[in-house]
Design a protein around this motif. Structure first.
Motif, mmCIF file in Angstrom:
data_model
loop_
_atom_site.group_PDB
_atom_site.id
_atom_site.type_symbol
_atom_site.label_atom_id
_atom_site.label_comp_id
_atom_site.label_asym_id
_atom_site.label_seq_id
_atom_site.Cartn_x
_atom_site.Cartn_y
_atom_site.Cartn_z
ATOM 1 N N SER A 1 44.027 59.587 13.259
ATOM 2 C CA SER A 1 45.158 59.764 14.157
ATOM 3 C C SER A 1 44.775 60.455 15.457
ATOM 4 C CB SER A 1 46.201 60.599 13.432
ATOM 5 O OG SER A 1 46.856 61.424 14.320
ATOM 6 N N PRO A 2 45.370 60.035 16.569
ATOM 7 C CA PRO A 2 45.097 60.697 17.842
ATOM 8 C C PRO A 2 45.518 62.155 17.844
ATOM 9 C CG PRO A 2 46.260 58.616 18.158
ATOM 10 C CD PRO A 2 46.264 58.903 16.701
ATOM 11 N N ALA A 3 46.552 62.493 17.040
ATOM 12 C CA ALA A 3 47.004 63.892 17.016
ATOM 13 C C ALA A 3 45.887 64.827 16.576
ATOM 14 C CB ALA A 3 48.197 64.050 16.080
ATOM 15 N N GLU B 1 48.738 74.980 13.481
ATOM 16 C CA GLU B 1 48.837 73.535 13.719
ATOM 17 C C GLU B 1 47.836 72.756 12.861
ATOM 18 O OE1 GLU B 1 48.489 72.467 17.809
ATOM 19 O OE2 GLU B 1 48.809 70.353 17.426
ATOM 20 N N TYR C 1 48.698 72.735 9.105
ATOM 21 C CA TYR C 1 49.757 71.808 8.700
ATOM 22 C C TYR C 1 49.325 70.355 8.789
ATOM 23 C CZ TYR C 1 53.278 75.135 7.474
ATOM 24 O OH TYR C 1 53.965 76.120 6.808
ATOM 25 N N LEU C 2 48.441 70.035 9.727
ATOM 26 C CA LEU C 2 47.882 68.680 9.729
ATOM 27 C C LEU C 2 47.085 68.454 8.446
ATOM 28 C CD1 LEU C 2 46.701 68.273 13.432
ATOM 29 C CD2 LEU C 2 48.423 66.891 12.268
ATOM 30 N N ALA D 1 49.492 67.944 5.616
ATOM 31 C CA ALA D 1 50.073 66.600 5.670
ATOM 32 C C ALA D 1 49.076 65.552 5.177
ATOM 33 C CB ALA D 1 50.510 66.286 7.095
ATOM 34 N N GLN D 2 47.823 65.793 5.445
ATOM 35 C CA GLN D 2 46.783 64.876 4.986
ATOM 36 C C GLN D 2 46.360 65.180 3.555
ATOM 37 O OE1 GLN D 2 45.525 62.262 6.294
ATOM 38 N NE2 GLN D 2 46.015 62.313 8.459
ATOM 39 N N GLU D 3 46.960 66.225 2.987
ATOM 40 C CA GLU D 3 46.617 66.668 1.638
ATOM 41 C C GLU D 3 45.136 66.977 1.515
ATOM 42 O OE1 GLU D 3 48.465 63.837 -0.992
ATOM 43 O OE2 GLU D 3 50.444 64.324 -0.243
ATOM 44 N N HIS E 1 54.417 70.189 17.410
ATOM 45 C CA HIS E 1 54.363 71.125 16.290
ATOM 46 C C HIS E 1 55.304 72.309 16.541
ATOM 47 C CE1 HIS E 1 52.389 73.299 12.997
ATOM 48 N NE2 HIS E 1 52.372 74.355 13.785
ATOM 49 N N THR F 1 53.231 56.916 17.943
ATOM 50 C CA THR F 1 52.142 56.636 17.003
ATOM 51 C C THR F 1 51.244 57.870 16.863
ATOM 52 O OG1 THR F 1 52.168 54.331 17.687
ATOM 53 C CG2 THR F 1 50.196 55.104 16.538
ATOM 54 N N GLY F 2 51.104 58.350 15.655
ATOM 55 C CA GLY F 2 50.225 59.495 15.403
ATOM 56 C C GLY F 2 50.710 60.802 15.999
ATOM 57 N N THR F 3 51.942 60.850 16.432
ATOM 58 C CA THR F 3 52.469 62.069 17.054
ATOM 59 C C THR F 3 52.722 63.141 15.989
ATOM 60 O OG1 THR F 3 53.476 60.715 18.770
ATOM 61 C CG2 THR F 3 54.339 62.934 18.513
ATOM 62 N N ASN F 4 52.501 64.372 16.365
ATOM 63 C CA ASN F 4 52.620 65.492 15.432
ATOM 64 C C ASN F 4 53.980 66.175 15.582
ATOM 65 O OD1 ASN F 4 52.422 67.799 13.924
ATOM 66 N ND2 ASN F 4 50.560 68.578 14.894
ATOM 67 N N ASN G 1 55.127 68.058 12.908
ATOM 68 C CA ASN G 1 55.140 68.995 11.786
ATOM 69 C C ASN G 1 55.970 70.233 12.123
ATOM 70 O OD1 ASN G 1 53.458 67.329 10.333
ATOM 71 N ND2 ASN G 1 51.591 68.454 10.828
ATOM 72 N N LEU G 2 56.836 70.627 11.205
ATOM 73 C CA LEU G 2 57.682 71.818 11.337
ATOM 74 C C LEU G 2 58.660 71.753 12.505
ATOM 75 C CD1 LEU G 2 55.108 74.688 10.642
ATOM 76 C CD2 LEU G 2 56.829 73.844 9.082
ATOM 77 N N GLY H 1 51.974 56.299 11.467
ATOM 78 C CA GLY H 1 51.024 57.397 11.276
ATOM 79 C C GLY H 1 51.473 58.723 11.864
ATOM 80 N N TYR I 1 53.331 62.406 12.060
ATOM 81 C CA TYR I 1 53.418 63.533 11.119
ATOM 82 C C TYR I 1 54.797 64.179 11.221
ATOM 83 C CZ TYR I 1 48.329 63.279 10.892
ATOM 84 O OH TYR I 1 47.039 62.857 10.718
ATOM 85 N N TYR J 1 55.650 66.557 8.576
ATOM 86 C CA TYR J 1 55.532 67.479 7.438
ATOM 87 C C TYR J 1 56.492 68.659 7.638
ATOM 88 C CZ TYR J 1 53.286 70.207 3.751
ATOM 89 O OH TYR J 1 53.034 70.923 2.606
ATOM 90 N N GLU J 2 57.355 68.841 6.654
ATOM 91 C CA GLU J 2 58.318 69.958 6.646
ATOM 92 C C GLU J 2 59.213 69.982 7.884
ATOM 93 O OE1 GLU J 2 57.718 74.504 5.759
ATOM 94 O OE2 GLU J 2 56.437 73.346 4.402
ATOM 95 N N ARG K 1 53.497 60.720 7.472
ATOM 96 C CA ARG K 1 53.347 61.815 6.503
ATOM 97 C C ARG K 1 54.586 62.702 6.647
ATOM 98 N NH1 ARG K 1 48.719 60.168 3.753
ATOM 99 N NH2 ARG K 1 48.746 62.254 2.833
ATOM 100 N N GLN L 1 55.999 64.730 4.000
ATOM 101 C CA GLN L 1 56.207 65.591 2.839
ATOM 102 C C GLN L 1 57.084 66.797 3.207
ATOM 103 O OE1 GLN L 1 53.199 64.595 4.111
ATOM 104 N NE2 GLN L 1 51.581 64.795 2.569
ATOM 105 N N VAL M 1 54.303 58.607 3.151
ATOM 106 C CA VAL M 1 54.204 59.633 2.111
ATOM 107 C C VAL M 1 55.393 60.575 2.289
ATOM 108 C CG1 VAL M 1 52.787 61.447 1.093
ATOM 109 C CG2 VAL M 1 51.703 59.429 2.093
ATOM 110 N N LYS N 1 56.705 62.677 -0.255
ATOM 111 C CA LYS N 1 56.785 63.518 -1.446
ATOM 112 C C LYS N 1 57.636 64.755 -1.173
ATOM 113 C CE LYS N 1 52.141 63.114 -2.417
ATOM 114 N NZ LYS N 1 50.910 63.487 -3.123
#
Lengths: 250, 252
Positions: free
Chosen positions: A20-22, A96, A99-100, A103-105, B66, B81-84, B86-87, B102, B104, B106-107, B124, B126, B144, B146
């Motif tokens: 991923s680019p992120a 950051e 958490y990535l 997310a990728q486990e 983020h 695409t692929g942007t984050n 998370n939180l 792709g 993110y 997450y949470e 992602r 989760q 994903v 979960k």
């Protein structure tokens, strides 16, 4: 530690290789972009890049954070002044990458592990005077950590003694106070103080590993071991003169 | 002479104009509340408050939000695409028709968010909170999810190939006419969810709480309901083929 290293490197390489680019913009180094060690005493609190740290809040004398500072460090005056006149502002290392990794486990704990120094989870804060100048730093092992991590929290003091090894340190072992007992056969309560070679900064390092009153190893009612019934912590405070390091809450 | 005058005038205009800031700086400072169609790929908006900002049609691929506050923000037809995220707080945000492959989440807080016809493949998500979210016609292939909280959500017509919803809470959500293949709902709390007219193949419902789940007009084949909490009557109007049922037997 030598056994962990290849695993750590492999995981870092794995994170770097995520498509991923992120992820592409991050250096997968274990060291956070900004940590408590990057704080320079005597400089304005605005030196701390707000985007590279998180959870900026008022501190509670080494305890967990209280009021969140929506405007960041510039809001420091909202935190009540301590007896020294300094305002304690708490922050956490940027999470950051952690958490990535979650997310990728991936094995996120091996990457940066949140706010930690020498692999110990800690709570960090800066002490700011009324003119918005950072006059001190405070690092206290995090009581919210797991029992296993908390058990070894006292050993952080060794790392910190080494870090300030060029300062002439005076260390005193304190005897057990009323109600305090050893954990097994170990009782540690040590206070070290020191002044920087140029005399501009003072340090106080306190570490303890003991059972306080009521922290019995065994519950006679349930016949079970009391897991986690002990105090193990390390607290460091470094301040510029003429300020004095403060004492932990009793 | 004319050239000198023109040069002087140009210099005066430049010096009088405010400092030129890019769209990222303007958005971060709050000077700008929209950036429709902008190219903001790989931009960093970490922890920023961008509530209500309109990013429709923007290219935000690889950008970072983020811990950002994005309540009510609009990402319709944007490329994330692929942007984050998370939180991030994305309550009530709109991603209608967005490409979020792709990405993110997450949470992330996504309650009430609108992902109608969005491409969320391989995201992602989760632990995200998506109560009351709209995912009508969304592509959730390989997502994903979960432990996601997806109660009272509308996923009708969504595509769910290899979507992982293990340990999620999806009670009372609407999965009408979804296509699920190789999906996973192990130990999900999905009481009163609606799977009417859905086509479900090779999907795992092991240990799921399926009390009151509706499968009217659905086709379910090659799936596993072992240890799931569901009554046989739930499948009275369902075409069932070769499934492992909750009591351990396999259908013909």
């Amino acid at each position: 530690m030598p056994r962990l290293r290849p695993l750590t490197i492999a995981l870092c390489m794995g994170l770097a290789g995520m498509a991923s680019p992120a992820n592409a913009q991050f250096d997968p180094a274990l060291v956070p972009v900004y940590s408590i060690w990057n704080v320079t005493l005597g400089r304005p609190v605005s030196q701390i890049p707000a985007m590279e740290v998180v959870e900026i809040s008022c501190g509670t004398n080494g305890g967990p954070p209280s009021v969140k500072l929506a405007a960041g460090f510039s809001d420091f005056a909202r935190c009540p002044a301590e007896p020294s006149g300094l305002h304690e502002v708490y922050f956490e290392n940027d999470d950051e990458i952690d958490y990535l990794a979650r997310a990728q486990e991936a094995e996120y704990k091996v990457l940066q592990g949140g706010t930690s120094i020498y692999a110990h989870p800690v709570m960090v804060s800066v002490l700011v005077d009324d003119d918005a100048i950072v006059r001190g730093i405070r690092i206290v092992t995090d009581e919210r950590a797991s029992t296993r991590e908390r058990r070894v929290a006292v050993t952080l003091a060794r790392n910190l003694k080494g870090r300030y090894g060029s300062w002439k340190q005076t260390c005193d072992d304190l005897p057990p106070r009323a109600g305090e007992n050893p954990v097994g056969n170990q009782f540690i309560h040590e206070i070290c103080t020191a002044e920087s070679p140029d005399g501009t900064e003072r340090m106080r390092l306190e570490s303890s590993f003991l059972r306080k009153k009521g922290q019995d190893a065994f519950n006679t009612d349930t016949q079970q071991l009391n897991v986690g019934y002990f105090q193990s912590q390390t607290r460091l405070e470094v301040v510029q003169t003429p300020y004095e390091p403060s004492l932990p809450p009793s | 002479m004319k050239m000198i005058a023109f040069a002087a005038l140009t210099a005066m205009v430049w010096s009088a104009a405010p400092a030129m800031a890019g769209p990222v700086e303007d958005l971060l400072s709050g000077a700008r509340k929209e950036c429709v169609g902008c190219d903001l790929s790989d931009a960093r908006f970490k922890s920023a408050d961008l509530s209500g900002v309109d990013f429709s049609g923007a290219n935000l691929s690889g950008a970072t939000f983020h811990r950002a506050v994005l309540s009510g923000a609009i990402f319709d037809d944007a490329d994330v695409t692929g942007t984050n995220f998370n939180l991030a707080n994305l309550g009530g945000a709109s991603f209608v028709g967005a490409t979020a492959t792709g990405a993110y989440f997450y949470e992330a807080q996504l309650s009430g968010a609108d992902f109608t016809d969005a491409d969320l493949s391989n995201t992602r998500m989760q632990h995200a909170r998506m109560t009351g979210a709209t995912l009508v016609g969304a592509n959730l292939d390989g997502a994903v999810m979960k432990e996601v909280r997806l109660n009272n959500a509308d996923l009708s017509g969504a595509s769910m190939l290899r979507t992982n919803l293990n340990d999620s809470s999806i009670g009372r959500s609407n999965f009408t006419a979804v296509r699920i293949d190789n999906g996973s709902f192990s130990n999900a709390k999905m009481a009163r969810a609606i799977f009417d007219d859905a086509v479900i193949t090779l999907t795992d419902f092991y240990g799921a709480d399926m009390d009151g789940v509706s499968f009217v007009g659905a086709t379910v084949a090659g799936s596993r309901f072992t240890r799931a909490r569901i009554s046989d009557s739930a499948f009275a109007q369902t075409k069932m083929l070769h499934n492992f049922m909750q009591d351990g037997h396999q259908q013909n």
